[in-house]
Design an enzyme around this catalytic site. Structure first.
Site, PDB file in Angstrom:
ATOM      1  N   ARG A   1       0.834  -1.209   0.000  1.00  0.00           N
ATOM      2  CA  ARG A   1       0.000   0.000   0.000  1.00  0.00           C
ATOM      3  C   ARG A   1       0.872   1.263   0.000  1.00  0.00           C
ATOM      4  O   ARG A   1       1.001   1.946  -1.020  1.00  0.00           O
ATOM      5  CB  ARG A   1      -0.937  -0.036   1.219  1.00  0.00           C
ATOM      6  CG  ARG A   1      -2.146   0.870   1.095  1.00  0.00           C
ATOM      7  CD  ARG A   1      -1.876   2.289   1.529  1.00  0.00           C
ATOM      8  NE  ARG A   1      -1.207   2.373   2.824  1.00  0.00           N
ATOM      9  CZ  ARG A   1      -0.594   3.468   3.263  1.00  0.00           C
ATOM     10  NH1 ARG A   1      -0.549   4.547   2.524  1.00  0.00           N
ATOM     11  NH2 ARG A   1       0.005   3.464   4.447  1.00  0.00           N
ATOM     12  N   ASP A   2       1.503   1.558   1.095  1.00  0.00           N
ATOM     13  CA  ASP A   2       2.327   2.768   1.200  1.00  0.00           C
ATOM     14  C   ASP A   2       3.448   2.743   0.155  1.00  0.00           C
ATOM     15  O   ASP A   2       3.807   3.770  -0.426  1.00  0.00           O
ATOM     16  CB  ASP A   2       2.920   2.848   2.611  1.00  0.00           C
ATOM     17  CG  ASP A   2       3.635   4.164   2.889  1.00  0.00           C
ATOM     18  OD1 ASP A   2       3.634   5.050   2.015  1.00  0.00           O
ATOM     19  OD2 ASP A   2       4.201   4.307   3.979  1.00  0.00           O
TER      20      ASP A   2
ATOM     21  N   HIS B   1       6.300   4.592  12.523  1.00  0.00           N
ATOM     22  CA  HIS B   1       6.363   4.494  11.068  1.00  0.00           C
ATOM     23  C   HIS B   1       7.450   5.463  10.611  1.00  0.00           C
ATOM     24  O   HIS B   1       7.222   6.657  10.508  1.00  0.00           O
ATOM     25  CB  HIS B   1       4.988   4.885  10.507  1.00  0.00           C
ATOM     26  CG  HIS B   1       4.857   4.800   9.022  1.00  0.00           C
ATOM     27  ND1 HIS B   1       4.006   3.907   8.413  1.00  0.00           N
ATOM     28  CD2 HIS B   1       5.447   5.491   8.017  1.00  0.00           C
ATOM     29  CE1 HIS B   1       4.075   4.065   7.086  1.00  0.00           C
ATOM     30  NE2 HIS B   1       4.940   5.028   6.827  1.00  0.00           N
TER      31      HIS B   1
ATOM     32  N   HIS C   1      10.559   6.830   8.092  1.00  0.00           N
ATOM     33  CA  HIS C   1      11.125   6.854   6.742  1.00  0.00           C
ATOM     34  C   HIS C   1      12.629   7.078   6.834  1.00  0.00           C
ATOM     35  O   HIS C   1      13.127   7.650   7.794  1.00  0.00           O
ATOM     36  CB  HIS C   1      10.458   7.943   5.903  1.00  0.00           C
ATOM     37  CG  HIS C   1       9.152   7.504   5.327  1.00  0.00           C
ATOM     38  ND1 HIS C   1       8.744   7.793   4.067  1.00  0.00           N
ATOM     39  CD2 HIS C   1       8.155   6.750   5.866  1.00  0.00           C
ATOM     40  CE1 HIS C   1       7.561   7.261   3.837  1.00  0.00           C
ATOM     41  NE2 HIS C   1       7.173   6.622   4.916  1.00  0.00           N
TER      42      HIS C   1
ATOM     43  N   CYS D   1       5.537   8.661   1.142  1.00  0.00           N
ATOM     44  CA  CYS D   1       4.165   9.101   1.309  1.00  0.00           C
ATOM     45  C   CYS D   1       3.880  10.209   0.312  1.00  0.00           C
ATOM     46  O   CYS D   1       4.558  11.226   0.316  1.00  0.00           O
ATOM     47  CB  CYS D   1       3.908   9.550   2.738  1.00  0.00           C
ATOM     48  SG  CYS D   1       3.806   8.175   3.884  1.00  0.00           S
TER      49      CYS D   1
ATOM     50  N   ASN E   1      10.456   4.162   2.848  1.00  0.00           N
ATOM     51  CA  ASN E   1      10.065   3.605   4.127  1.00  0.00           C
ATOM     52  C   ASN E   1      11.227   2.789   4.673  1.00  0.00           C
ATOM     53  O   ASN E   1      12.104   2.349   3.935  1.00  0.00           O
ATOM     54  CB  ASN E   1       8.863   2.675   3.930  1.00  0.00           C
ATOM     55  CG  ASN E   1       7.560   3.422   3.743  1.00  0.00           C
ATOM     56  OD1 ASN E   1       7.065   4.038   4.666  1.00  0.00           O
ATOM     57  ND2 ASN E   1       7.019   3.384   2.538  1.00  0.00           N
TER      58      ASN E   1
HETATM   59 ZN   LIG Z   1       5.353   5.619   4.857  1.00  0.00          ZN
END
Ligand SMILES: [Zn+2]
Length: 281
Positions: free
Chosen positions: A63-64, A189, A191, A222, A231
């Protein structure tokens, strides 16, 4: 300025149901949130604790990771990637996003992806519902986290989605948030834009966080955070956790194969250092 997005992290696809893989059933309707706090600054004297015995890795690559790809990734490729990640033992795989194809064309096949993937028992396949974007003044992050928690968000993912944070910032930010929200309800989360993702994650683990978002091969960034890329790579996270004796349930070899697969399809080099180091030339 931090923004936050609502993430529904409770949708579990019926594993042994007789419906032949119809739509996801919400076993837990409570949302999960991703709060972006790159510019958050707070002061705290909280000391550093010990590592958790076990860490739940939330794989966000399909997804991301993929939603940032310019070229549409074929649905069968997404399905195969998700199945390989499930095979590798990841307990949570974020599969797609129910967002308008106008905004994120890459996720237009969300229904087909959900129907097509194998549903491994015990694995959660949440989908993102990014319909609650909004600006939050940095100093209010802890307060907002508290509010979200009291609203019933069972997991709040604190995201440095532009990757500028350093471990000191992570420590101060978590200290403030942990005054308002139990650490068991927090995830991070990170990066790797400035190479700080593992260090920031390690700091969070030392402070008791035991849920970490990461992306196979370090895919993605993102789209809402301009210029942000990368990520934290799941392979690198698993390698570090294994080295620390922290249980993840993930098979690194199978994970590397999933990373190889998607990098070949996308025709790019993995962002994972572990994948680069293990590369068979
Ligand atoms: Zn992310």
């Amino acid at each position: 300025t931090p923004t936050w997005r609502r993430r529904s992290r409770g949708a579990q696809l019926g594993g042994g149901g007789g419906s032949g893989g119809a739509m996801a059933t919400m076993r837990n309707a409570l949302p999960r949130l991703l709060v972006r706090l790159a510019s958050f600054r707070a002061v705290s004297t909280s000391s550093i604790g010990t590592f958790p015995k076990q860490v739940k890795i939330v794989e966000v690559g399909p997804r991301d990771g993929l939603q940032n790809e310019k070229h549409i990734v074929p649905t069968p490729v997404k399905i195969k990637l998700i199945d390989m990640l499930s095979e590798a033992g990841l307990p949570v795989v974020e599969v797609t996003s129910f967002v308008s194809p106008k905004w994120v064309p890459q996720m237009a096949d969300h229904t087909e992806v959900l129907k097509g993937i194998q549903k491994f028992p015990g694995i959660n396949y949440p989908v993102l519902t990014p319909n609650l974007k909004g600006k939050i003044p940095p100093a209010k992050v802890a307060e907002v986290a508290k509010k979200l928690y009291s609203m019933g968000c069972y997991e709040i993912s604190l995201g440095d989605t532009i990757g500028v944070g350093t471990p000191g910032i992570m420590k101060d930010m978590l200290s403030a948030v942990m005054h308002e929200v139990p650490v068991a309800a927090l995830a991070v989360h990170c990066h790797d834009t400035y190479g700080q993702a593992l260090a920031n994650t390690l700091m969070a683990l030392q402070m008791g966080v035991s849920v970490v978002d990461s992306s196979v091969a370090g895919l993605g960034g993102c789209p809402y955070a301009q210029g942000a890329s990368g990520n934290l790579a799941t392979e690198d996270l698993v390698y570090m956790l294994t080295g620390l004796g922290i249980h993840t349930g993930v098979n690194l070899q199978k994970l590397l194969e999933a990373g190889d697969f998607i990098c070949q399809v996308l025709n790019r080099k993995s962002s994972s250092k572990v994948a680069q180091a293990s590369c068979k030339l």
